[in-house]
Design a protein around this motif. Structure first.
Motif, PDB file in Angstrom:
ATOM      1  N   LYS A 124       0.797  -1.232   0.000  1.00  0.00           N
ATOM      2  CA  LYS A 124       0.000   0.000   0.000  1.00  0.00           C
ATOM      3  C   LYS A 124       0.828   1.280   0.000  1.00  0.00           C
ATOM      4  O   LYS A 124       0.378   2.320   0.527  1.00  0.00           O
ATOM      5  CB  LYS A 124      -0.992   0.020   1.171  1.00  0.00           C
ATOM      6  N   ALA A 125       2.001   1.256  -0.578  1.00  0.00           N
ATOM      7  CA  ALA A 125       2.721   2.509  -0.791  1.00  0.00           C
ATOM      8  C   ALA A 125       1.900   3.387  -1.731  1.00  0.00           C
ATOM      9  O   ALA A 125       1.256   2.891  -2.660  1.00  0.00           O
ATOM     10  CB  ALA A 125       4.101   2.238  -1.374  1.00  0.00           C
ATOM     11  N   ASN A 126       1.917   4.676  -1.505  1.00  0.00           N
ATOM     12  CA  ASN A 126       1.113   5.613  -2.300  1.00  0.00           C
ATOM     13  C   ASN A 126       1.792   5.896  -3.643  1.00  0.00           C
ATOM     14  O   ASN A 126       2.882   6.464  -3.678  1.00  0.00           O
ATOM     15  CB  ASN A 126       0.935   6.921  -1.525  1.00  0.00           C
ATOM     16  N   PRO A 127       1.149   5.538  -4.774  1.00  0.00           N
ATOM     17  CA  PRO A 127       1.764   5.769  -6.075  1.00  0.00           C
ATOM     18  C   PRO A 127       1.459   7.143  -6.667  1.00  0.00           C
ATOM     19  O   PRO A 127       1.849   7.425  -7.800  1.00  0.00           O
ATOM     20  CB  PRO A 127       1.137   4.668  -6.944  1.00  0.00           C
ATOM     21  N   ASN A 128       0.786   8.009  -5.913  1.00  0.00           N
ATOM     22  CA  ASN A 128       0.314   9.275  -6.468  1.00  0.00           C
ATOM     23  C   ASN A 128       0.806  10.486  -5.676  1.00  0.00           C
ATOM     24  O   ASN A 128       0.052  11.418  -5.393  1.00  0.00           O
ATOM     25  CB  ASN A 128      -1.210   9.267  -6.553  1.00  0.00           C
ATOM     26  N   THR A 129       2.086  10.467  -5.310  1.00  0.00           N
ATOM     27  CA  THR A 129       2.715  11.623  -4.692  1.00  0.00           C
ATOM     28  C   THR A 129       3.796  12.143  -5.634  1.00  0.00           C
ATOM     29  O   THR A 129       4.220  11.436  -6.552  1.00  0.00           O
ATOM     30  CB  THR A 129       3.340  11.259  -3.333  1.00  0.00           C
ATOM     31  N   LEU A 130       4.241  13.369  -5.411  1.00  0.00           N
ATOM     32  CA  LEU A 130       5.220  13.992  -6.295  1.00  0.00           C
ATOM     33  C   LEU A 130       6.536  14.284  -5.581  1.00  0.00           C
ATOM     34  O   LEU A 130       6.559  14.676  -4.409  1.00  0.00           O
ATOM     35  CB  LEU A 130       4.678  15.308  -6.853  1.00  0.00           C
ATOM     36  N   TRP A 131       7.616  14.073  -6.309  1.00  0.00           N
ATOM     37  CA  TRP A 131       8.940  14.565  -5.931  1.00  0.00           C
ATOM     38  C   TRP A 131       9.546  15.234  -7.159  1.00  0.00           C
ATOM     39  O   TRP A 131       9.503  14.669  -8.253  1.00  0.00           O
ATOM     40  CB  TRP A 131       9.860  13.416  -5.464  1.00  0.00           C
ATOM     41  N   SER A 132      10.086  16.426  -6.980  1.00  0.00           N
ATOM     42  CA  SER A 132      10.665  17.182  -8.090  1.00  0.00           C
ATOM     43  C   SER A 132       9.680  17.295  -9.261  1.00  0.00           C
ATOM     44  O   SER A 132      10.074  17.281 -10.421  1.00  0.00           O
ATOM     45  CB  SER A 132      11.976  16.532  -8.562  1.00  0.00           C
TER      46      SER A 132
END
Length: 230
Positions: A124-132
């Motif tokens: 269940k790691a979140n695939p919809n976050t942003l980095w750079s």
């Protein structure tokens, strides 16, 4: 990639494990996932720029002559707003790298990276976050890992998630000249088809920028604009 760990704080053992090459990295990640308190913990590198975005790829004289056109923006109004689709999904959270971002950024072995990504997503790691400005899906596309792309789409990665820096969507990443050396032309077309099949919206608005100038179009306009920049 290892130098990254000595530059930024707030790292967890999982951040390091997912970057370890070979089957050992897969096994260590699997072991840590049984006790990792926060799969989405972020490193303190939210202001860092993704490597391939830092310096434009050099263009040869032959490439410039073969294109022969430079597209300049003039703050064009573009089509009426009704032409575009609207995005109703959640606003993605921006911050430092998560373990999933690091795994999707890997270029050492597509299968091992895919296996690590699968483990993270299954837990269940979140695939919809942003980095750079990049989502995990965007990083997998940029790094050339189509196995990871399939895994991410299967586990809830949003192909229409709005991105915030160099590219504006997963479709823009797929057609960007910055990352095109990772695939053949046929593979790039297949990737675009895969994203469209997963629901990527070709009519989502994309803001094109050139210095202080900008215009609004779609991923098609983005691809045209990128290609003709000399």
């Amino acid at each position: 990639m290892l130098c990254f760990f000595f530059q930024f704080g707030s790292l967890t053992p999982l951040h390091i494990a997912v970057s370890i090459p070979g089957e050992e990295g897969v096994q260590i990640t699997q072991y840590l996932l049984h006790s990792a308190p926060d799969l989405d913990a972020r490193a303190e590198d939210g202001n860092e720029v993704y490597g391939p975005d830092q310096v434009p790829l050099p263009q040869t004289r032959e490439t410039q002559l073969s294109r022969g056109v430079t597209v300049h923006l003039k703050n064009e109004a573009g089509p009426p707003k009704g032409y575009f689709s609207s995005y109703f999904g959640p606003v993605p959270e921006e911050g430092g790298r998560s373990a999933l971002h690091i795994a999707c950024e890997r270029e050492d072995n597509c299968e091992h990276a895919r296996d690590v990504i699968r483990l993270l997503l299954m837990h269940k790691a979140n695939p919809n976050t942003l980095w750079s400005g990049h989502s995990p899906l965007c990083l997998a596309i940029a790094s050339g890992n189509d196995l990871a792309v399939v895994e991410l789409l299967k586990h809830g990665a949003d192909p229409n998630l709005p991105l915030s820096r160099a590219v504006r969507s997963a479709l823009c990443t797929a057609v960007s000249t910055t990352y095109e050396q990772k695939r053949t032309k046929a593979q790039r077309i297949a990737l675009v088809d895969k994203l469209l099949e997963a629901g990527a919206d070709i009519l989502a608005p994309v803001t094109l920028r050139e210095g202080q100038q900008k215009a609004v179009g779609t991923a098609v306009d983005y691809a045209y604009f990128e290609y003709y920049q000399v």
